[in-house]
Design an enzyme around this catalytic site. Structure first.
Site, PDB file in Angstrom:
ATOM      1  N   ARG A 234     -22.592  18.940  67.231  1.00  0.00           N
ATOM      2  CA  ARG A 234     -22.721  19.254  65.806  1.00  0.00           C
ATOM      3  C   ARG A 234     -21.602  20.228  65.470  1.00  0.00           C
ATOM      4  O   ARG A 234     -20.812  20.619  66.322  1.00  0.00           O
ATOM      5  CB  ARG A 234     -24.128  19.771  65.438  1.00  0.00           C
ATOM      6  CG  ARG A 234     -24.912  20.457  66.507  1.00  0.00           C
ATOM      7  CD  ARG A 234     -24.388  21.793  66.892  1.00  0.00           C
ATOM      8  NE  ARG A 234     -24.140  22.646  65.761  1.00  0.00           N
ATOM      9  CZ  ARG A 234     -23.334  23.687  65.751  1.00  0.00           C
ATOM     10  NH1 ARG A 234     -22.651  24.027  66.846  1.00  0.00           N
ATOM     11  NH2 ARG A 234     -23.131  24.407  64.663  1.00  0.00           N
ATOM     12  N   GLY A 235     -21.548  20.627  64.184  1.00  0.00           N
ATOM     13  CA  GLY A 235     -20.406  21.427  63.724  1.00  0.00           C
ATOM     14  C   GLY A 235     -19.343  20.457  63.230  1.00  0.00           C
ATOM     15  O   GLY A 235     -18.995  19.489  63.928  1.00  0.00           O
ATOM     16  N   ALA A 236     -18.814  20.726  62.022  1.00  0.00           N
ATOM     17  CA  ALA A 236     -17.962  19.736  61.355  1.00  0.00           C
ATOM     18  C   ALA A 236     -16.775  19.273  62.207  1.00  0.00           C
ATOM     19  O   ALA A 236     -16.570  18.055  62.381  1.00  0.00           O
ATOM     20  CB  ALA A 236     -17.499  20.292  60.011  1.00  0.00           C
TER      21      ALA A 236
ATOM     22  N   ARG B 157     -23.949  11.305  59.685  1.00  0.00           N
ATOM     23  CA  ARG B 157     -24.270  12.547  58.962  1.00  0.00           C
ATOM     24  C   ARG B 157     -23.436  12.576  57.683  1.00  0.00           C
ATOM     25  O   ARG B 157     -22.233  12.342  57.721  1.00  0.00           O
ATOM     26  CB  ARG B 157     -23.985  13.788  59.826  1.00  0.00           C
ATOM     27  CG  ARG B 157     -24.922  13.888  61.034  1.00  0.00           C
ATOM     28  CD  ARG B 157     -24.884  15.256  61.671  1.00  0.00           C
ATOM     29  NE  ARG B 157     -25.558  16.250  60.856  1.00  0.00           N
ATOM     30  CZ  ARG B 157     -25.554  17.558  61.149  1.00  0.00           C
ATOM     31  NH1 ARG B 157     -24.909  18.018  62.199  1.00  0.00           N
ATOM     32  NH2 ARG B 157     -26.210  18.413  60.374  1.00  0.00           N
TER      33      ARG B 157
ATOM     34  N   ASP C  36     -18.652  22.935  56.066  1.00  0.00           N
ATOM     35  CA  ASP C  36     -18.647  21.507  56.409  1.00  0.00           C
ATOM     36  C   ASP C  36     -17.823  20.681  55.441  1.00  0.00           C
ATOM     37  O   ASP C  36     -17.433  19.555  55.744  1.00  0.00           O
ATOM     38  CB  ASP C  36     -20.076  20.969  56.443  1.00  0.00           C
ATOM     39  CG  ASP C  36     -20.772  21.423  57.702  1.00  0.00           C
ATOM     40  OD1 ASP C  36     -21.206  22.589  57.751  1.00  0.00           O
ATOM     41  OD2 ASP C  36     -20.851  20.612  58.653  1.00  0.00           O
TER      42      ASP C  36
ATOM     43  N   ASN D 222     -21.897  24.778  53.318  1.00  0.00           N
ATOM     44  CA  ASN D 222     -22.172  25.157  54.713  1.00  0.00           C
ATOM     45  C   ASN D 222     -23.682  25.148  54.927  1.00  0.00           C
ATOM     46  O   ASN D 222     -24.463  24.851  54.014  1.00  0.00           O
ATOM     47  CB  ASN D 222     -21.558  26.541  54.996  1.00  0.00           C
ATOM     48  CG  ASN D 222     -21.559  26.883  56.472  1.00  0.00           C
ATOM     49  OD1 ASN D 222     -21.131  26.065  57.290  1.00  0.00           O
ATOM     50  ND2 ASN D 222     -22.044  28.045  56.850  1.00  0.00           N
ATOM     51  N   LYS D 223     -24.075  25.478  56.123  1.00  0.00           N
ATOM     52  CA  LYS D 223     -25.484  25.456  56.516  1.00  0.00           C
ATOM     53  C   LYS D 223     -26.382  26.137  55.484  1.00  0.00           C
ATOM     54  O   LYS D 223     -26.019  27.177  54.934  1.00  0.00           O
ATOM     55  CB  LYS D 223     -25.612  26.137  57.890  1.00  0.00           C
ATOM     56  CG  LYS D 223     -26.995  26.184  58.477  1.00  0.00           C
ATOM     57  CD  LYS D 223     -27.649  24.835  58.587  1.00  0.00           C
ATOM     58  CE  LYS D 223     -26.825  23.788  59.324  1.00  0.00           C
ATOM     59  NZ  LYS D 223     -27.342  22.414  59.182  1.00  0.00           N
TER      60      LYS D 223
HETATM   61  O1  MRU Z   1     -25.909  21.137  61.089  1.00  0.00           O
HETATM   62  P1  MRU Z   1     -24.754  21.688  61.889  1.00  0.00           P
HETATM   63  O2  MRU Z   1     -25.180  22.501  63.060  1.00  0.00           O
HETATM   64  O3  MRU Z   1     -23.760  20.626  62.231  1.00  0.00           O
HETATM   65  O4  MRU Z   1     -24.048  22.690  60.866  1.00  0.00           O
HETATM   66  C1  MRU Z   1     -22.905  23.369  61.277  1.00  0.00           C
HETATM   67  C2  MRU Z   1     -22.432  24.332  60.259  1.00  0.00           C
HETATM   68  O5  MRU Z   1     -23.018  24.507  59.227  1.00  0.00           O
HETATM   69  C3  MRU Z   1     -21.128  25.014  60.541  1.00  0.00           C
HETATM   70  O6  MRU Z   1     -21.093  26.270  59.922  1.00  0.00           O
HETATM   71  C4  MRU Z   1     -19.977  24.167  60.011  1.00  0.00           C
HETATM   72  O7  MRU Z   1     -20.018  22.874  60.528  1.00  0.00           O
HETATM   73  C5  MRU Z   1     -18.667  24.754  60.311  1.00  0.00           C
HETATM   74  S1  MRU Z   1     -18.283  24.500  62.001  1.00  0.00           S
HETATM   75  C6  MRU Z   1     -16.870  25.179  62.445  1.00  0.00           C
END
Ligand code: MRU
Length: 373
Positions: free
Chosen positions: A53-55, A90, A248, A258-259
């Site tokens: 996970r993470g963009a 996603r 993201d 973002n999250k």
């Molecule tokens: O749902 P996730 O864990 O994929 O969400 C990740 C985030 O919100 C991060 O802050 C975002 O992807 C930036 S990652 C460098």
């Protein structure tokens, strides 16, 4: 980054030269396990189930997903199908589409026989570029932390550490290495700047409590996990010097998605006069969009992530327990949008800029024709 004495990236090619290894992030911080992806379906499932996970890492995994598809069948139809399967995993992180567009365009332009090797080469290039990009974000962002220290100490550096609040996990686990929001913290710490990190736990999946705490602990950076609602209180009492989060998807106007919960931190930071920065690579900018609140699709995930919580027992046994009364309706909105007016600056691989169309275009002038008016 290192786990123990071993240097890891979050994704790498297997010894067989075709399968792909990732760290299973659903098991961290309690179990470190490498998962082998052997097919397009494995790659798509790893993204959808948040094994990765993470963009930026979602984008890198999608690129390798295309390579795994090309390994079996490099025809136009097979690659178009792989593109569609991966894109559906996603909806919010734009790095997914960015990586898939790049792979599709480059692969379909060459004869079928060349596609397999090219696909693996491109995926590796995306990963290497991500590492360099994140390192650069770290260098630019660490200056902001050094500035915060200077402000705090009245110039003599005596009043450290700099207290940085972050939300979710935008560290090396969210990218191929180094991270976006955490890269400046690693760079500052490595340069001898005293830093302490307030880590939002980040319900419902607890990426902060599980992953950010794991990363920072592994690197020896002082940190404290707090509940998601604590940030405003800490800011009111002078206990936060700056906030840095990831994103993201960032619009051409500088809105950042973002999250879930990031927006509330930005509001609290604004109310308390605390700088709120966002770290991002170019691949997270969606130049087509202007108004993030209106235009960015927000992922809604399974309600069980909210109604239940996972952890380990005192005996170290993995377990899941229910938090809410059986049958209760739950909503699981995974992201929110922070309008540009609440963002002090964007930390990119090309430098720090205002969160605005003009600010972004000053760093990325080649996007002038693509950027939403
Ligand atoms: O749902 P996730 O864990 O994929 O969400 C990740 C985030 O919100 C991060 O802050 C975002 O992807 C930036 S990652 C460098």
């Amino acid at each position: 980054m290192k786990i123990g004495d071993t240097h890891y990236r979050t994704i790498w090619l297997g010894d067989d030269d075709w399968s792909v290894n990732v760290i299973d992030q659903t098991l961290l911080p309690h179990v470190f396990e490498v998962r082998r992806l052997e097919s397009l379906a494995d790659a798509a499932a790893a993204i959808a189930d948040m094994v990765v996970r993470g963009a930026p890492l979602i984008g890198a995994t999608a690129a390798y997903g295309m390579a795994l598809a090309a390994h079996v069948d490099p025809s136009d139809q097979a690659l178009e199908d792989a593109f569609a399967d991966l894109l559906a995993t996603r909806p919010t992180a734009i790095n997914l589409r960015w990586a898939l567009d790049l792979m599709r365009e480059r692969l379909l332009a060459v004869p079928v026989d060349y596609r397999r090797a090219l696909a693996y080469g491109l995926a590796a290039e995306i990963c290497d570029n991500d590492v360099a990009t994140c390192q650069s974000i770290g260098q630019h962002g660490s200056v902001l932390i050094a500035d915060a220290l200077a402000r705090k100490a009245g110039g003599n550096g005596a009043a450290g550490p700099v207290n940085v609040l972050t939300h979710c996990n935008a560290g090396w686990l969210a990218t191929v290495d180094w991270g976006t929001a955490l890269a400046p913290i690693y760079a500052a710490h490595d340069a001898g700047i005293p830093v302490h990190v307030w880590v939002d736990e980040t319900r419902p999946r607890n990426q902060g409590a599980a992953l950010t705490a794991y990363e920072l602990g592994g690197h020896g950076i002082p940190h404290t996990v707090i509940v998601d609602n604590a940030g405003g209180h800490l800011m009111q009492h002078g206990m936060v010097d700056l906030c840095i989060t990831g994103t993201d998807r960032t619009t051409a106007h500088g809105d950042v998605c973002n999250k879930i919960g990031t927006y509330l931190k930005a509001l609290a930071a604004h109310d308390n006069g605390i700088p709120f920065y966002v770290g991002l690579p170019h691949s997270t900018i969606d130049w087509r969009l202007g108004d993030g609140v209106a235009e960015i699709p927000i992922e809604q995930r399974d309600g069980e992530e909210v109604s239940h919580i996972r952890g380990v027992t005192g005996a170290g046994q993995g377990t899941t327990v229910r938090l809410v009364p059986q049958g209760t309706a739950v909503g699981n909105y995974a992201f929110d949008v922070t309008p540009a007016r609440l963002v002090t600056g964007l930390i990119t691989e090309r430098g720090v800029c205002p969160a605005s169309r003009a600010g972004l275009l000053a760093l990325y002038p080649e996007q002038a024709e693509n950027a939403a008016p």
